[in-house]
Design an enzyme around this catalytic site. Structure first.
Site, PDB file in Angstrom:
ATOM      1  N   HIS A 213       0.836  -1.196   0.000  1.00 38.31           N
ATOM      2  CA  HIS A 213       0.000   0.000   0.000  1.00 38.31           C
ATOM      3  C   HIS A 213       0.873   1.250   0.000  1.00 38.31           C
ATOM      4  O   HIS A 213       1.945   1.280   0.610  1.00 38.31           O
ATOM      5  CB  HIS A 213      -0.910  -0.001   1.239  1.00 38.31           C
ATOM      6  CG  HIS A 213      -1.978   1.045   1.215  1.00 38.31           C
ATOM      7  ND1 HIS A 213      -1.853   2.243   1.878  1.00 38.31           N
ATOM      8  CD2 HIS A 213      -3.183   1.072   0.595  1.00 38.31           C
ATOM      9  CE1 HIS A 213      -2.941   2.965   1.684  1.00 38.31           C
ATOM     10  NE2 HIS A 213      -3.771   2.285   0.913  1.00 38.31           N
ATOM     11  N   SER A 416      -7.951 -14.911  -1.003  1.00 36.59           N
ATOM     12  CA  SER A 416      -8.452 -13.571  -1.284  1.00 36.59           C
ATOM     13  C   SER A 416      -9.889 -13.567  -1.777  1.00 36.59           C
ATOM     14  O   SER A 416     -10.393 -14.562  -2.303  1.00 36.59           O
ATOM     15  CB  SER A 416      -7.546 -12.917  -2.338  1.00 36.59           C
ATOM     16  OG  SER A 416      -8.051 -11.666  -2.742  1.00 36.59           O
TER      17      SER A 416
END
Length: 495
Positions: A213, A416
């Site tokens: 991120h 995920s």
């Protein structure tokens, strides 16, 4: 780790705004079709590091720079709501109150519509906090240390510490061994985790995969840290072979590592055990490295997935952070950050003004957020979250299979609920469904509020639109093999 999983323009001036407000046909929140903003071309000003290493030569031609076009969102100044002074007789006419009520009603309708077409960002929009509405009348502030009361009595520390204890049990650390707090957002959790690592190792080198991120690299800039980007596998997971090479190049300095428990774009989970093993094999003892785990979304999902690797303080990690407004479904941005008590003393200081201590970043903190988190954790419990995780993973596999069945390249990492696929050609379609895009790929994050019916509406619209985008022979879908692997790409070359 790809495959199946066992489920457990210029802004108007003030006068212009005033004139617009006097127009009774003006709808300040109407979703109007606007022309797309111009493409912004991002280029690098100089040669790459590899080109610099090749040596300088007066005869060498300047390097070719590959332009990357980024479509920016609308300029909000074109639709912002002006603040105007009340008229002298507003107290009697009530015109201003009526105007504001109308604006808010239209805004609410706009929110309902946008929520209906929300797929690209990891926010759980399925919640009901009506029972907490009476608390909105209070200014609740948890300023300072969550474990020590301050002189400001309107706080929610009892809720906050209850939430922190819940996460401490989840991540297997005793109450007297951890310190943490509820942050204002996920980025603050990363900023704090990296800051603790930097304070423990002032001369440490920060390592993060290139798909981490952006807040990790923001932390490196803010703290003036040496930062090394590590390559990733096609799945988005950190490449520990490259990690090893870069560790050995800085063997004389402690290592501060960001481990992703779900990357932003592909939802890839870094192999924590392999990261630790790589550190140890490179000669880094446990007192020479600090690991921060960024679990923004999947940090709260992985504990409820069978066979998923554990994120636990029983391993040599320094901190873990998650977002509270993502999987939990808090209506305002917030997060949870936990670290070891032994590390926090280097940051903590007494504040006489508060009659408390403070080792947080922001100081004042939203006192409502802990109550919302406490409320949801109590209502759902571990079993409730496990059920929602199973639903998300099941629906994510449904979406991936339907995309592939329609001839659209798609990938879903094993742990995920983020489905990656080819970027839609039409930016208006991207905007309508609020898809997150990067280069030639886009993704849908399947959250608890994303139903099969909603996915079917999206898929049917995508397939119909796609048939018009690529109806001409010379216009073909992009090859995304480099992004998601050739086994997941269905372009002409790989179908």
């Amino acid at each position: 780790m790809v495959g199946a999983v066992e489920i457990g323009t210029a802004s108007p001036n003030v006068n212009g705004k005033m004139e617009i407000l006097k127009d009774h046909t003006f709808d300040p929140t109407a979703l109007v079709v606007e022309p797309l903003p111009p493409l912004v071309t991002a280029t690098n000003a100089g040669p790459s590091e590899s080109e610099e290493e090749e040596g300088e030569s007066v005869d060498k031609k300047p390097p070719k720079v590959k332009n990357r076009e980024i479509v920016l969102g609308r300029n909000v100044h074109t639709t912002c709501l002006a603040i105007t002074e009340p008229e002298a007789n507003d107290e009697f006419t009530g015109d201003k109150e009526a105007y504001m009520a109308g604006v808010l009603a239209r805004y609410r309708r706009s929110l309902i519509e946008r929520t209906k077409h929300h797929l690209g960002y990891p926010y759980n929009l399925d919640f009901d906090y009506g029972a907490l509405a009476p608390l909105q009348h209070f200014s609740i502030n948890n300023l300072g240390d969550p474990f020590i009361e301050s002189n400001y009595g309107v706080h929610s520390r009892q809720f906050e510490v209850g939430v922190l204890d819940w996460f401490a049990r989840l991540w297997e650390i005793e109450k007297n061994e951890y310190w943490g707090y509820i942050t204002n957002c996920g980025t603050e959790g990363n900023l704090h985790g990296i800051l603790v690592g930097r304070e423990v190792f002032p001369d440490g080198v920060l390592y993060a995969s290139k798909e981490s991120h952006y807040s990790i690299f923001k932390a490196a800039r803010m703290y003036r840290m040496e930062c090394v980007k590590v390559e990733t596998l096609v799945s988005g997971e950190i490449d520990c072979s490259d990690f090893r090479v870069k560790l050995l190049a800085n063997k004389d300095k402690p290592a501060i590592i960001n481990v992703n428990i779900g990357t932003t774009v592909k939802g890839a989970v870094d192999d924590l055990d392999l990261v630790i093993e790589t550190l140890e094999k490179c000669g880094f003892s446990h007192d020479k490295f600090y690991i921060h785990c960024d679990g923004a979304l999947f940090g709260l999902m992985m504990p409820f997935v069978k066979r998923a690797p554990k994120v636990t303080f029983k391993k040599p990690i320094g901190s873990v952070s998650v977002s509270g407004h993502k999987f939990v479904g808090c209506p305002m941005p917030c997060g949870v950050q936990l670290t070891r008590m032994e590390h926090i003393n280097v940051l903590s200081s007494n504040v006489e003004y508060l009659a408390s201590r403070d080792a947080t970043i922001m100081g004042s903190r939203n006192g409502h957020a802990p109550i919302f988190l406490w409320f949801t954790l109590n209502r759902k419990g571990y079993k409730g979250f496990q059920k929602e995780v199973q639903k998300c993973l099941k629906n994510a596999h449904y979406l991936k299979d339907r995309l592939l069945g329609a001839g659209i390249g798609a990938m879903l990492n094993e742990l995920s609920s983020t489905v990656v696929f080819e970027r839609p050609r039409d930016e208006e379609f991207v905007r309508r469904w609020q898809l997150a895009c990067e280069g030639n790929i886009a993704h849908v994050v399947v959250m608890p509020n994303v139903t099969i019916d909603k996915l079917d509406v999206f898929l049917n619209e995508l397939v119909q639109k796609r048939s018009t985008w690529y109806q001409e022979e010379h216009v073909q879908p992009p090859c995304i093999a480099a992004d998601i692997g050739k086994e997941n790409c269905v372009c002409r070359l790989h179908e």
